[in-house]
Write an enzyme that holds these catalytic residues in place. Structure first.
Site, PDB file in Angstrom:
ATOM      1  N   HIS A 228       2.717  -3.212  -0.768  1.00 39.79           N
ATOM      2  CA  HIS A 228       1.480  -3.958  -0.470  1.00 39.79           C
ATOM      3  C   HIS A 228       0.541  -3.970  -1.695  1.00 39.79           C
ATOM      4  CE1 HIS A 228       2.972  -4.002   3.565  1.00 39.79           C
ATOM      5  NE2 HIS A 228       2.791  -2.709   3.737  1.00 39.79           N
TER       6      HIS A 228
ATOM      7  N   ASP B 185       9.398  -5.868   6.096  1.00 44.84           N
ATOM      8  CA  ASP B 185       8.500  -4.857   6.641  1.00 44.84           C
ATOM      9  C   ASP B 185       8.591  -4.733   8.171  1.00 44.84           C
ATOM     10  OD1 ASP B 185       6.383  -3.147   7.165  1.00 44.84           O
ATOM     11  OD2 ASP B 185       4.947  -4.124   5.878  1.00 44.84           O
TER      12      ASP B 185
HETATM   13  C1  NGQ Z   1       4.226   1.740   8.940  1.00 41.84           C
HETATM   14  N1  NGQ Z   1       3.244  -0.385   8.393  1.00 41.84           N
HETATM   15  O1  NGQ Z   1       4.427   2.862   8.496  1.00 41.84           O
HETATM   16  O2  NGQ Z   1       5.009   1.171   9.712  1.00 41.84           O
HETATM   17  C2  NGQ Z   1       2.972   1.007   8.505  1.00 41.84           C
HETATM   18  C3  NGQ Z   1       1.867   1.255   9.487  1.00 41.84           C
HETATM   19  C4  NGQ Z   1       0.501   3.148   8.583  1.00 41.84           C
HETATM   20  C5  NGQ Z   1       2.542  -1.134   7.533  1.00 41.84           C
HETATM   21  N2  NGQ Z   1       1.713  -0.531   6.758  1.00 41.84           N
HETATM   22  C6  NGQ Z   1       1.462   2.665   9.634  1.00 41.84           C
HETATM   23  N3  NGQ Z   1       2.667  -2.429   7.478  1.00 41.84           N
HETATM   24  O3  NGQ Z   1       0.351   2.549   7.540  1.00 41.84           O
HETATM   25  O4  NGQ Z   1      -0.121   4.170   8.844  1.00 41.84           O
HETATM   26 ZN    ZN Z   2       5.734  -0.466   5.703  1.00 45.73          ZN
END
Ligand code: NGQ
Ligand code: ZN
Length: 463
Positions: free
Chosen positions: A279, A330
């Site tokens: 990101h 993702d």
């Molecule tokens: C994840 N996903 O780990 O799946 C993360 C969300 C976080 C994204 N960042 C959870 N898109 O960042 O704490």
């Molecule tokens: Zn992720």
């Protein structure tokens, strides 16, 4: 009797997209391990089979949480008050709490079938659900990692497995929440897991790396020890981290350390070309310059970043500093390499009010995006999947020249037509991973069976 030695193969393409651009009459030859022995333009076909259409390099998908495919479309309703990344995360954790080894394998197998049908030939799995539903390690601590390895093997997907280190719920050592218990590991147990996985990963030509989840989730001492331990296992192993995706993370990092996340990371870790900054949405100009100079890949996930309301990465600035980038699907709200690139370009157009923003050495935006994302994706994968060149994996796809989207178009326009000329059916005809044909006439051999197992697993999870 000894096992038969795989023989390798060859393919002749009238048109093929090489790292430097389109070439004519290209003869690809690969060995029994699926490594390209030669890529020769202006060649004779000889007795090599002919590709069904123009050939493109396969796309590495640099960021995946496979289990999240099971709830695509199921978080698109408004809760109380204003929804955000953080309210989405609460919903996502509910699905994470229900995953079993069998359901993860079914979900990932189908996801990888979908990815192969949509142009991805390898995937980096950022894998953080490690323990059972009570947060206790499985009898075999590698249980869920092994489920992902099996899914990739069955579907024929190239894999970089990135076990995730997760220890805290926020900066400054905040203890984990109850609904994060399945993710939590000590640094020692992470290093033991990596050791345990080395032979498994090697046996199927996959790669192994490490993913500190985020600076929120890994305290500085743990980060340092884990990186040292990883380097002792493999000094070139890939390292991926979520960073600066949300402004709240930036604010919290500033409050904790006086520095922004990317700035902090560059100052406290030996960030180099092994790293993928996933990101990296909220950087200031100096962070763009410094991160690009260190050679890290920017891991852009356009469909998920749009879905979660993250913000828009400043691609012209990154490219201006010579930054490398690739794409990931993702959360898998979208599983299609072409659409991911389209969304990336469209985000830039919407924010800059310009057109054809990401044209590169090739003025055709589709071609420029495709080739750049293959190079960056390969770097992030830590596997030789950087397109049609000697020594790389024979990972490629053939477009269907008779598809309405492409028929009669000049070859230079084909990738742009594939990426931007959205059609009900894909123009992807066939796809090979390591020289093995995995998709033919748009279909993977496991399509029906894997789809059935996926829908059954999802229904179970929703009970
Ligand atoms: C994840 N996903 O780990 O799946 C993360 C969300 C976080 C994204 N960042 C959870 N898109 O960042 O704490
Ligand atoms: Zn992720």
């Amino acid at each position: 009797m000894s096992a038969p030695v795989p023989r390798g193969g060859a393919l002749f393409a009238e048109h093929a997209l090489l790292p430097g651009g389109w070439a004519r009459d290209v003869l690809l030859r690969w060995d029994g391990a699926g490594t390209l022995l030669s890529v020769q333009a202006d060649a004779e076909a000889g007795d090599a089979p002919r590709a069904p259409g123009p050939v493109l390099p396969g796309m590495p998908n640099l960021h995946s949480h496979a289990f999240q495919r099971a709830f695509a479309g199921l978080t698109e309703y408004r809760g109380t008050g204003q929804d955000s990344f953080w309210s989405w995360r609460d919903l996502m954790y509910r699905f994470a709490s229900r995953i079993t080894p069998a359901s993860l394998e079914a979900i990932a197998t189908w996801l990888y079938v979908e990815m192969l049908e949509a142009g991805y030939t390898s995937v980096c799995e950022f894998h953080y659900v490690h323990h059972d539903q009570d947060g206790r390690p499985y009898a075999d601590d590698a249980e869920l990692s092994l489920a992902l390895l099996r899914a990739a093997r069955r579907a024929g997907m190239g894999l970089t497995l990135l076990p995730v280190l997760y220890q805290t719920s926020g900066f400054g050592g905040r203890p984990p929440r109850a609904d994060q218990a399945r993710f939590i590991r000590s640094t020692d147990s992470m290093l033991a897991l990596l050791q345990r996985l080395v032979p498994e990963v090697r046996a199927q030509g996959a790669a192994l790396g490490l993913a500190p989840h985020s600076l929120r989730a890994v305290p500085p001492e743990s980060l340092a020890v884990a990186l040292q331990g990883l380097a002792a296992i493999d000094a070139r192993a890939p390292i991926h981290i979520h960073i600066a995706e949300q402004t709240q993370e930036v604010d919290d990092c500033l409050a904790w350390s006086g520095q922004r996340p990317v700035q902090w990371l560059l100052d406290h870790a030996d960030v180099d070309a092994r790293w993928c900054l996933v990101h990296a949405t909220h950087m200031v100009p100096q962070e763009y310059a410094d991160a690009a100079r260190r050679g890290a890949v920017a891991g852009i996930c356009p469909s998920t970043e749009a879905n979660l309301g993250d913000g828009i990465f400043d691609m012209p600035r990154w490219l201006g500093h010579g930054g490398v980038w690739g794409v990931g699907s993702d959360s898998h709200a979208c599983v299609n390499a072409a659409e991911e690139l389209m969304l990336l370009e469209y985000g830039q157009r919407l924010s800059l009010r310009q057109r054809n923003v990401l044209a590169g050495p090739d003025p055709q935006v589709g071609t420029a995006l495709w080739n750049a994302a293959v190079q960056g994706g390969a770097q992030a994968a830590g596997r030789p999947v950087a397109g049609l060149a000697t020594g790389q994996q024979a990972d490629f796809l053939a477009l269907d020249p008779g598809h309405v989207a492409l028929a009669g178009l000049p070859v230079q326009a084909l990738v742009s037509a594939h990426v931007f000329g959205s059609h009900r059916t894909s123009a992807l005809h066939s796809l090979w991973v390591g020289g093995t044909l995995r998709v033919c006439a748009g279909r993977h051999a496991l399509h029906e069976e894997a789809a059935r197992a996926f829908t059954a697993a999802r229904a179970d999870m929703m009970k």
